[in-house]
Design a protein around this motif. Structure first.
Motif, PDB file in Angstrom:
ATOM      1  N   LEU A 211       1.008  -1.214  -0.021  1.00 55.18           N
ATOM      2  CA  LEU A 211       0.023  -0.137  -0.052  1.00 55.18           C
ATOM      3  C   LEU A 211       0.860   1.302   0.071  1.00 55.18           C
ATOM      4  O   LEU A 211       0.483   2.333  -0.341  1.00 55.18           O
ATOM      5  CB  LEU A 211      -1.170  -0.119   1.179  1.00 55.18           C
ATOM      6  CG  LEU A 211      -2.262  -0.601   0.873  1.00 55.18           C
ATOM      7  CD1 LEU A 211      -2.883  -0.967   2.353  1.00 55.18           C
ATOM      8  CD2 LEU A 211      -3.193  -0.239   0.112  1.00 55.18           C
ATOM      9  N   ASN A 214       1.583   3.890  -2.683  1.00 50.88           N
ATOM     10  CA  ASN A 214       0.509   5.128  -2.891  1.00 50.88           C
ATOM     11  C   ASN A 214       1.228   6.606  -2.934  1.00 50.88           C
ATOM     12  O   ASN A 214       2.513   6.549  -1.994  1.00 50.88           O
ATOM     13  CB  ASN A 214      -0.575   4.990  -1.494  1.00 50.88           C
ATOM     14  CG  ASN A 214      -1.685   6.020  -1.772  1.00 50.88           C
ATOM     15  OD1 ASN A 214      -2.575   5.646  -2.632  1.00 50.88           O
ATOM     16  ND2 ASN A 214      -1.483   7.157  -1.207  1.00 50.88           N
ATOM     17  N   SER A 217       2.786   8.872   0.435  1.00 51.19           N
ATOM     18  CA  SER A 217       2.969   7.418   1.250  1.00 51.19           C
ATOM     19  C   SER A 217       2.255   7.550   2.235  1.00 51.19           C
ATOM     20  O   SER A 217       2.182   8.694   2.942  1.00 51.19           O
ATOM     21  CB  SER A 217       4.572   7.066   1.355  1.00 51.19           C
ATOM     22  OG  SER A 217       5.108   8.328   2.016  1.00 51.19           O
ATOM     23  N   GLU A 253      -5.574   1.506   4.271  1.00 51.66           N
ATOM     24  CA  GLU A 253      -6.310   1.709   3.055  1.00 51.66           C
ATOM     25  C   GLU A 253      -7.440   2.810   3.113  1.00 51.66           C
ATOM     26  O   GLU A 253      -7.933   3.773   2.188  1.00 51.66           O
ATOM     27  CB  GLU A 253      -7.390   0.400   3.012  1.00 51.66           C
ATOM     28  CG  GLU A 253      -6.699  -0.751   2.523  1.00 51.66           C
ATOM     29  CD  GLU A 253      -7.418  -1.980   2.176  1.00 51.66           C
ATOM     30  OE1 GLU A 253      -8.320  -2.265   2.930  1.00 51.66           O
ATOM     31  OE2 GLU A 253      -6.870  -2.931   1.648  1.00 51.66           O
ATOM     32  N   ALA A 256      -5.314   5.919   2.069  1.00 48.41           N
ATOM     33  CA  ALA A 256      -4.934   5.741   0.663  1.00 48.41           C
ATOM     34  C   ALA A 256      -6.109   6.515   0.106  1.00 48.41           C
ATOM     35  O   ALA A 256      -6.336   7.389  -0.973  1.00 48.41           O
ATOM     36  CB  ALA A 256      -4.708   4.398   0.310  1.00 48.41           C
TER      37      ALA A 256
END
Ligand code: SF4
Length: 425
Positions: A211, A214, A217, A253, A256
């Motif tokens: 993840l 992304n 970050s 998540e 993100a």
């Protein structure tokens, strides 16, 4: 919602760690003992079956540096006769033992057994110290390593099957030894349960690392990542650990989806190679964050997680065989992350949008630091990426020069800024 979820993993990780040390302290105070293990191949899943508290002397030692008292422990071990040259983790642990387990976070119980792998040669000599001090059994799990970069074998290959069988026979011996030490019968369903939780954690660890591709970050691999790493090791194979990683994935998540980065103004995305500089842990990171630099990944999060980054999941239908397979794959991967990381780094530069790679060899860990200069050269030959090579230590503040580090880091960022300007012309 945002204030409930963002930063949750850092707070919960700190609380879990306090709880963990409190548990060790009460075990020590009641005269209980535990299993001394190492982060690369802790066998925590198996040891939990026998209700043996798992104790990570490496983590105990690094905590003395984070709490700014490592020098007291190092000096004590050196006065006792250990050389300034050897691994600082060993020396801090020797001092903890000489103090009857006294540690800045509580009290460390004595060992009932030590379980180690060959992932680091220092593990073997370190465990001999406990053997001499406490006359406890020391079990060394010999994991066949990769013979040369890129030559790993995988399930389906005959060499892999042979290696897995070799690990399996050792795990059976370890089960027998644990039965003897604890007087308890091995319970395969308890192992299944620990493996189930470990699966959730490994899946979560892999996902969290991915993840961070992304932009911006989501977490800093050196600061935040070290908290996640601690939980990954200390709570491996437990329900609490599994829940923590499910929550962590949810937090990342969420960040993100809502574009919430770890830095407000992310300018440079970096990879960290080596072991962190714990004596000035926060300040070390600031040297980078003040320039808008953040670490999006780190080889430390691979090898110090014992290879959990691979996301290997055990087959619960065949727990002991699968434990052997998983141990082979993950511990071997941890070794590869120390010795052959240049290819993995090269492959991350595009997907993680990396601007620079920071190599941090340290005086007291030769296992990780040897060969980093060659690895850096190999990476630079294969990718057009900026690199920085700075040396200090993970424990010994006598060899950490903040002013010198700052000079080098500042020059690195000036170079990165010039590269960027040149690219936009
Ligand atoms: S030499 Fe390095 S890898 Fe080995 S125990 Fe010390 S810090 Fe860990």
């Amino acid at each position: 919602m945002t204030q409930d979820i963002v930063g949750r993993a850092n707070n919960e990780g700190a609380a879990l760690f306090r709880e963990w040390f409190d548990g060790l302290t009460s075990t020590a105070e009641q005269g209980g003992r535990g299993a001394y293990v190492f982060v690369m191949g802790s066998m925590a899943e198996l040891l939990r079956v026998f209700d043996l508290p798992v104790i990570f002397p490496e983590i105990n030692s690094l905590q003395t540096a984070v709490r700014k008292v490592a020098h007291e422990y190092l000096n004590q071990a050196e006065d006792y006769g250990y050389s300034p040259d050897i691994c600082g983790y060993v020396k801090a642990d020797v001092a903890v033992q000489l103090r009857g387990g006294q540690h800045p976070m509580g009290r460390i119980p004595n060992p009932a057994i030590a379980v180690l792998t060959n992932a680091c040669n220092t593990y073997i000599k370190w465990a001999e110290i406990w053997e001499r001090m406490y006359h406890v059994p020391v079990f060394t799990l010999d994991i066949p390593g990769t013979r040369a970069a890129g030559t790993q074998t995988w399930p389906g290959d005959r060499d892999f099957s042979n290696d897995r069988d070799y690990v399996l026979s050792q795990i059976k011996e370890l089960i027998f030894l644990c039965e003897q030490i604890t007087g308890r019968k091995f319970d395969i369903d308890k192992l299944r349960e620990a493996l189930l939780h470990a699966n959730t954690m490994s899946r979560g660890w892999k996902r969290v690392l991915e993840l961070n591709k992304n932009r911006p970050s989501l977490f800093n691999a050196v600061t935040d990542g070290t908290i996640y790493l601690g939980v990954s090791n200390a709570f491996r194979g437990t329900e609490k650990g599994a829940r923590y990683f499910e929550d962590l994935v949810e937090e990342m998540e969420y960040k993100a989806t809502h574009g919430i980065g770890t830095l407000v103004n992310e300018r440079h995305r970096l990879i960290f190679v080596g072991v962190p500089c714990y004596p000035i842990f926060r300040r070390f990171n600031e040297l980078f964050s003040e320039w808008g630099g953040t670490f999006v990944n780190s080889t430390y999060l691979w090898f110090a997680a014992g290879g959990a980054n691979r996301g290997f999941e055990y087959d619960l239908a065949d727990p002991i065989e699968s434990l052997a397979e998983g141990t082979l794959i993950t511990v071997r991967d941890a070794m590869d992350s120390m010795f052959y990381q240049d290819q993995a780094l090269a492959e991350m530069i595009g997907p993680f949008h990396v601007d620079g790679v920071v190599y941090h060899p340290i005086k007291s860990c030769r296992t990780v630091s040897t060969g980093l200069a060659d690895n850096r050269r190999a990476l630079m030959a294969s990718r057009d990426v900026a690199t920085l090579f700075i040396e200090s230590d993970m424990m010994d503040r006598r060899v950490v020069s903040e002013a010198q580090l700052k000079n080098r880091v500042d020059a690195f960022f000036e170079g990165l800024n010039s590269r960027r300007m040149a690219a936009t012309r």
